[in-house]
Design a protein around this motif. Structure first.
Motif, mmCIF file in Angstrom:
data_model
loop_
_atom_site.group_PDB
_atom_site.id
_atom_site.type_symbol
_atom_site.label_atom_id
_atom_site.label_comp_id
_atom_site.label_asym_id
_atom_site.label_seq_id
_atom_site.Cartn_x
_atom_site.Cartn_y
_atom_site.Cartn_z
ATOM 1 N N PHE A 26 0.838 -1.201 0.000
ATOM 2 C CA PHE A 26 0.000 0.000 0.000
ATOM 3 C C PHE A 26 0.876 1.256 0.000
ATOM 4 O O PHE A 26 0.646 2.187 -0.780
ATOM 5 N N ARG A 27 1.886 1.276 0.843
ATOM 6 C CA ARG A 27 2.756 2.447 0.946
ATOM 7 C C ARG A 27 3.542 2.665 -0.342
ATOM 8 O O ARG A 27 3.681 3.804 -0.811
ATOM 9 N N PHE A 33 1.313 6.541 -6.874
ATOM 10 C CA PHE A 33 0.122 7.349 -7.134
ATOM 11 C C PHE A 33 0.433 8.839 -7.021
ATOM 12 O O PHE A 33 0.050 9.633 -7.882
ATOM 13 N N THR A 34 1.142 9.214 -5.968
ATOM 14 C CA THR A 34 1.451 10.633 -5.790
ATOM 15 C C THR A 34 2.370 11.149 -6.893
ATOM 16 O O THR A 34 2.240 12.283 -7.348
ATOM 17 N N ALA A 35 3.310 10.309 -7.344
ATOM 18 C CA ALA A 35 4.206 10.721 -8.421
ATOM 19 C C ALA A 35 3.448 10.947 -9.722
ATOM 20 O O ALA A 35 3.756 11.868 -10.483
ATOM 21 N N GLY A 44 0.218 7.199 7.698
ATOM 22 C CA GLY A 44 0.683 6.876 9.035
ATOM 23 C C GLY A 44 1.016 5.404 9.179
ATOM 24 O O GLY A 44 0.766 4.586 8.292
ATOM 25 N N ARG A 45 1.606 5.047 10.303
ATOM 26 C CA ARG A 45 1.923 3.654 10.589
ATOM 27 C C ARG A 45 0.671 2.921 11.042
ATOM 28 O O ARG A 45 -0.214 3.497 11.674
ATOM 29 N N ILE A 59 -4.397 8.355 6.132
ATOM 30 C CA ILE A 59 -3.744 8.965 4.975
ATOM 31 C C ILE A 59 -4.243 10.399 4.867
ATOM 32 O O ILE A 59 -5.461 10.630 4.749
ATOM 33 N N ASP A 60 -3.334 11.358 4.932
ATOM 34 C CA ASP A 60 -3.657 12.771 4.713
ATOM 35 C C ASP A 60 -3.204 13.142 3.315
ATOM 36 O O ASP A 60 -2.031 12.965 2.963
ATOM 37 N N SER A 61 -4.146 13.664 2.517
ATOM 38 C CA SER A 61 -3.853 13.969 1.121
ATOM 39 C C SER A 61 -4.273 15.386 0.790
ATOM 40 O O SER A 61 -5.235 15.924 1.361
ATOM 41 N N GLN A 62 -3.554 15.978 -0.164
ATOM 42 C CA GLN A 62 -3.841 17.358 -0.564
ATOM 43 C C GLN A 62 -3.633 17.517 -2.057
ATOM 44 O O GLN A 62 -2.607 17.154 -2.615
#
Length: 422
Positions: A26-27, A33-35, A44-45, A59-62
């Protein structure tokens, strides 16, 4: 609706790798995905304890004009799966062959073939490989038996020795080639599915009841904008079971606040639903087909041999609810449009890799995007009804995003009845 808080409840399939390897995947996929998307995400862990078979991370996303926080619950089964894979080889083979023969006798394999010939071929694959390996061992055994007789041993002794040699050779060959063929793992999966459908797995029934009660408690106390139950592979029918039991506990489950969604990915529900014994499961499907407080989105792909395509999980099971039918909404996923062209030839050769693409990062922007579903600002309900607008919000410039949001706000969201090839 712009989603700011989301709760994902992930129901994995029959996979012994469990939390550590899934979180690592997942990580890794989140970074890809972000790239690709330009979204900033921080994961987070996982938090878990021995008394609770659920691991949780956030998961914090912006994005350009949005931000979300996702709580991700991973429902754990690996402690129930690993003992199955520790059976002696002979026990696994005998049980799996006996079950396959019963599937043939009951006409279930024929039903699989009519629904999706690729899946019928896939479920027959372990038996085919077993025959191939057995024939190879038989040839060696016959040569060994002839050598013993030429050496002057009595026929009875040579036959007994040859039989022992055959069993030892076949077991060794199955074990030696397992990392390439997955025959024993797939046989164990078949055994589990059969036992589960016949209610011979009280350990799984108990875990599902625990998860169903947890789902009820979660929905009642959640401040999320949407709660999405994600069932991948055999997690699809497990997700149906969990949601159905939660509805039995609380019939108003989807009316308390957050919208409750069921998302099935690469689903193989007929492996349970086509069995004559699965009356209760088909009743669960019937209820979900008409339940107004639950939206169900099913994603399937022709290229994936481990799911059914094209297939409506309600009408395909012979369930007729007439005009009241509102679930599932079927979304076709075309992996050729998701995987980079230079990687597609190698990609299509590995059926497990194809099957897991449903929960991995895209290599090309597409309306289907697992991590946008998990982290993005568009609700699953809107994403299913308006994929083009969801893609524009993910990849477009400011004007395109504003227009896409305007379209979503102007269009009443309603999961349409599936036609089998949406």
């Amino acid at each position: 609706m712009r989603v700011e808080r989301r709760h994902i409840i992930y129901v994995q399939g029959y996979d012994p790798r469990g939390l550590a390897q899934y979180y690592r995947m997942f990580r890794t996929e989140l970074r890809k995905f972000t790239a690709l998307s330009g979204v900033k995400s921080n994961v987070g862990r996982p938090v878990s304890d021995a008394a609770n078979p659920i691991a949780t991370w956030t998961i914090d996303s912006q994005g350009p004009d949005w931000q979300t926080r996702t709580r991700y619950d991973f429902l754990r089964w690996e402690d129930l799966i690993k003992p199955d894979l520790e059976w002696p080889i002979w026990r696994t083979v005998i049980h799996a062959v006996a079950i396959y023969c019963q599937l043939i006798a009951a006409g279930t394999i024929t039903k699989f073939r009519k629904a999706h010939w690729r899946f019928a071929s896939f479920i027959s694959y372990p038996q085919f490989m077993l025959v191939v390996e057995a024939l190879a061992c038989l040839l060696i055994t016959l040569l060994f038996e002839q050598a013993l007789r030429l050496a002057g041993l009595p026929m009875l002794i040579s036959v007994i020795a040859a039989a022992a040699c055959f069993v030892a050779l076949l077991g060794s060959l199955l074990k030696l080639l397992e990392s390439r063929t997955y025959v024993l793992y797939l046989m164990a999966d078949t055994i589990f599915t059969w036992q589960f459908a016949h209610r011979r797995r009280p350990d799984w029934d108990q875990r599902i009841a625990q998860f169903a009660q947890r789902l009820v408690t979660t929905v009642r106390g959640s401040d999320a904008d949407e709660i999405v139950i994600v069932g991948h592979s055999s997690g699809s029918f497990l997700g149906v079971e969990i949601l159905s039991q939660a509805l039995a506990i609380d019939p108003d489950l989807g009316r308390h606040g957050p919208r409750v969604m069921l998302l099935t990915l690469g689903g193989n529900l007929p492996i349970i639903g086509f069995l004559p014994v699965s009356h209760r499961f088909r009743e669960d499907l019937k209820r979900l087909a008409v339940e107004p407080s639950i939206d169900w989105v099913d994603c399937q792909s022709r290229k994936d041999v481990m799911n059914f395509y094209p297939f409506d999980h309600v009408t395909g099971h012979g369930i007729d609810v007439g005009a009241a039918k509102r679930n599932p909404k079927i979304m076709t996923v075309r992996f050729r449009d998701i995987i980079a062209p230079e990687n597609y030839t190698a990609f299509r050769r590995h059926f497990f890799r194809i099957h897991f693409q449903f929960v991995m990062a895209n290599e090309r922007p597409n309306a289907y995007d697992f991590f946008m579903t998990v982290c993005g600002p568009v609700s699953l309900r809107d994403r299913a009804d308006h994929p083009a607008a969801a893609l524009a919000i993910a990849t477009g410039d400011g004007a395109a995003r504003s227009e896409a949001w305007r379209q979503l706000q102007a269009s009443p969201t309603d999961i349409a009845p599936a036609d089998g090839a949406n």
